[in-house]
Write a protein that holds these residues in place. Structure first.
Motif, PDB file in Angstrom:
ATOM      1  N   GLN B 261      15.425 -31.274  23.432  1.00 57.12           N
ATOM      2  CA  GLN B 261      15.078 -31.651  24.803  1.00 57.12           C
ATOM      3  C   GLN B 261      16.355 -31.885  25.592  1.00 57.12           C
ATOM      4  OE1 GLN B 261      11.984 -31.902  26.106  1.00 57.12           O
ATOM      5  NE2 GLN B 261      11.131 -31.170  24.166  1.00 57.12           N
ATOM      6  N   VAL B 262      16.474 -31.250  26.769  1.00 53.37           N
ATOM      7  CA  VAL B 262      17.696 -31.415  27.550  1.00 53.37           C
ATOM      8  C   VAL B 262      17.662 -32.663  28.444  1.00 53.37           C
ATOM      9  CG1 VAL B 262      17.045 -29.959  29.518  1.00 53.37           C
ATOM     10  CG2 VAL B 262      19.441 -30.094  28.829  1.00 53.37           C
ATOM     11  N   ALA B 263      16.451 -33.140  28.793  1.00 59.78           N
ATOM     12  CA  ALA B 263      16.328 -34.218  29.788  1.00 59.78           C
ATOM     13  C   ALA B 263      17.115 -35.481  29.428  1.00 59.78           C
ATOM     14  CB  ALA B 263      14.848 -34.539  30.029  1.00 59.78           C
ATOM     15  N   PRO B 264      17.077 -35.979  28.185  1.00 60.48           N
ATOM     16  CA  PRO B 264      17.851 -37.209  27.890  1.00 60.48           C
ATOM     17  C   PRO B 264      19.347 -37.034  28.133  1.00 60.48           C
ATOM     18  CG  PRO B 264      16.300 -36.710  26.102  1.00 60.48           C
ATOM     19  CD  PRO B 264      16.302 -35.518  27.010  1.00 60.48           C
ATOM     20  N   ILE B 265      19.829 -35.814  27.957  1.00 65.85           N
ATOM     21  CA  ILE B 265      21.261 -35.549  28.164  1.00 65.85           C
ATOM     22  C   ILE B 265      21.580 -35.520  29.659  1.00 65.85           C
ATOM     23  CG2 ILE B 265      23.144 -33.920  27.685  1.00 65.85           C
ATOM     24  CD1 ILE B 265      21.910 -35.496  25.206  1.00 65.85           C
TER      25      ILE B 265
END
Lengths: 326, 326
Positions: B261-265
């Motif tokens: 998942q890219v969102a937390p980054i």
């Protein structure tokens, strides 16, 4: 397709195309002063660049001349003011968009113009209109390329059909245009392979114009090149719409032909493009462009995000999801 | 070698390694506050990252503890303060440089440590010393990788000999390390092919750690991956020495396994790394790094140029020519 050339040798078919004014002009409404254009022209000549694109031949019926700098329209007289009779090996290009150019009127006979190459930009659904423009420009004596935009959204069978049609026109080169910066290197190689196989059949060349949404513009350019693509678009400091383009300084440093020199371009960067950025002209890799690239969609919402100086990337990624799926 | 996997499928052998603190720490002497480390750890867990590298196990005999933040030394107690007993699927890594680690003393038995993986960094001329460290760490119960730095300067026959030796040790993975950001994608594929062919023989994996001097870190990472490389290093916002690394947000957006998942980054970027840059911590693509990458040399002079806020790229390119040829 076997790899064409290697990392140590020279490919005589390579043509480096500087698109700084045209794609970079999309970042500042083509408001460049003549000194910059003249310095860039001289730098390109010294750097061994093969073509320099001056801007668009945009319709003055559709666009208001007061809303843009002159390179949106590229009057022959304005180009001549920079290049005189252009007694250099550098050729002059302009772009003409299908449906947004009064080509019958504004593109005059080649013998009376400083322009050498008309680059015709189209979406894949407007090929017949593009063919009409190719034939008109070729009849007037110009070289032509056909630049099929947003290729990452086009179906392979449509690309094949389009190129088979275009092969039968006088066009000199077919261009792969990754408008959304969505292609990965393996896709660029695959598209290059497809384009080159049809181009070979008709004696045409192939070009690539990449965008840097995923930091892949340079990689996609040189990877397409390994498959036989020979017209390579780049811009100084990557200046171009949204995430910008393949950087000319990366490309010139990579190519082994000793005629290509990166030093004159370094001077343009230190004198001009970093100053443009400091003055507020915006382009280059940033998170919102990464997201539109990954979503394989137009960078418009990302350009707006950057214009507003927003930094809430997480919120933007959710907005983008809604925009795309609405 | 045939391509492994394709753009639409999942490769179960892939391991994403976040090296932000370790390589990014080279930009700020490892001075990160605990809140950032904790937030990055939690983000990596949410993002599905497989390994998080906390920093170096540097010798306190060689380096003065007061000159650096604590992640230069990665005391087990400091890591445990962040991760507790690390009851997550994320594994903890540290790097140990050959000749600059008191590994016999500072690397304790795995059963008493929160660390899972010891990454042993070496130049190709120090393989026997690296083998000693691999055997020590493996005996203590750790996973190990061997990271052969500056591979763009190594001879193919030396790489082959080194990997044949390393194949006979307990090491888990061989790493391609492009310290100078000098590799082009076709070279990354060729090296990946060589590394994987020897790794396969000994039941080892292969990894890649790329630098972004020529905007090729992401491209080289995914191109090596297509040839069978499975450990993929990346850092948040590309934070790392000089031009930085493959950006974690590019890599996570590319991989198709839904666990990534890219969102937390994105949240870490908007809360932290852009702030680090605004506060004066320096990394990322810039002209001087391009030049050291093209020259296939250490980025040291470029780091100095950037530190001094110079922008005279043309002069620098001439200085660099003299440095390299002196």
């Amino acid at each position: 397709m076997a790899q064409k050339g290697d990392l140590l040798s020279v490919r005589q078919d390579i043509r480096v195309v500087d698109a700084t004014i045209r794609d970079g002009g999309l970042c500042n409404d083509f408001r460049f002063d003549d000194k910059f254009i003249k310095d860039l022209y001289n730098a390109n000549v010294k750097a061994g660049v093969d073509y320099m694109e001056f801007g668009y031949k945009a319709s003055k019926e559709i666009f208001n001349e007061e809303d843009f700098g002159k390179w949106k329209f590229c009057n022959d007289a304005d180009i001549r003011k920079i290049v005189g009779d252009n007694k250099t090996p550098l050729k002059i290009a302009v772009m003409a968009d299908v449906g947004r150019t009064d080509f019958k009127k504004d593109i005059i006979a080649k013998k009376d113009s400083p322009i050498d190459l008309i680059r015709i930009a189209t979406y894949i659904n407007a090929i017949p209109a593009a063919v009409e423009m190719i034939e008109d420009a070729a009849k007037k004596g110009y070289e032509t390329t056909i630049n099929i935009m947003a290729v990452s959204k086009a179906r392979t069978e449509d690309i094949t059909a389009a190129l088979e049609t275009l092969g039968q026109t006088p066009v000199n080169a077919f261009y792969i245009v990754d408008s959304y910066g969505a292609l990965y290197p393996e896709e660029s190689r695959r598209l290059a392979d497809l384009y080159c196989s049809i181009a070979d059949k008709y004696g045409k060349s192939v070009g690539i114009h990449a965008h840097n949404n995923q930091q892949l513009a340079f990689a996609n350019t040189i990877e397409a090149m390994t498959q036989g693509v020979s017209y390579l678009d780049a811009t100084v400091d990557g200046m171009g719409r949204g995430a910008g383009n393949c950087a000319l300084e990366l490309l010139l440093g990579f190519l082994k032909n000793p005629k290509y020199q990166v030093a004159p371009i370094l001077k343009i960067i230190e004198e001009y493009t970093h100053k443009f950025k400091a003055e507020g002209v915006k382009w280059g890799y940033d998170i919102p462009y990464l997201l539109t690239g990954q979503y394989n969609t137009h960078p418009r919402p990302a350009i707006q995000f950057v214009k507003e100086d927003r930094q809430d990337y997480y919120k933007f990624s959710n907005e983008l999801y809604d925009i795309i799926n609405s």
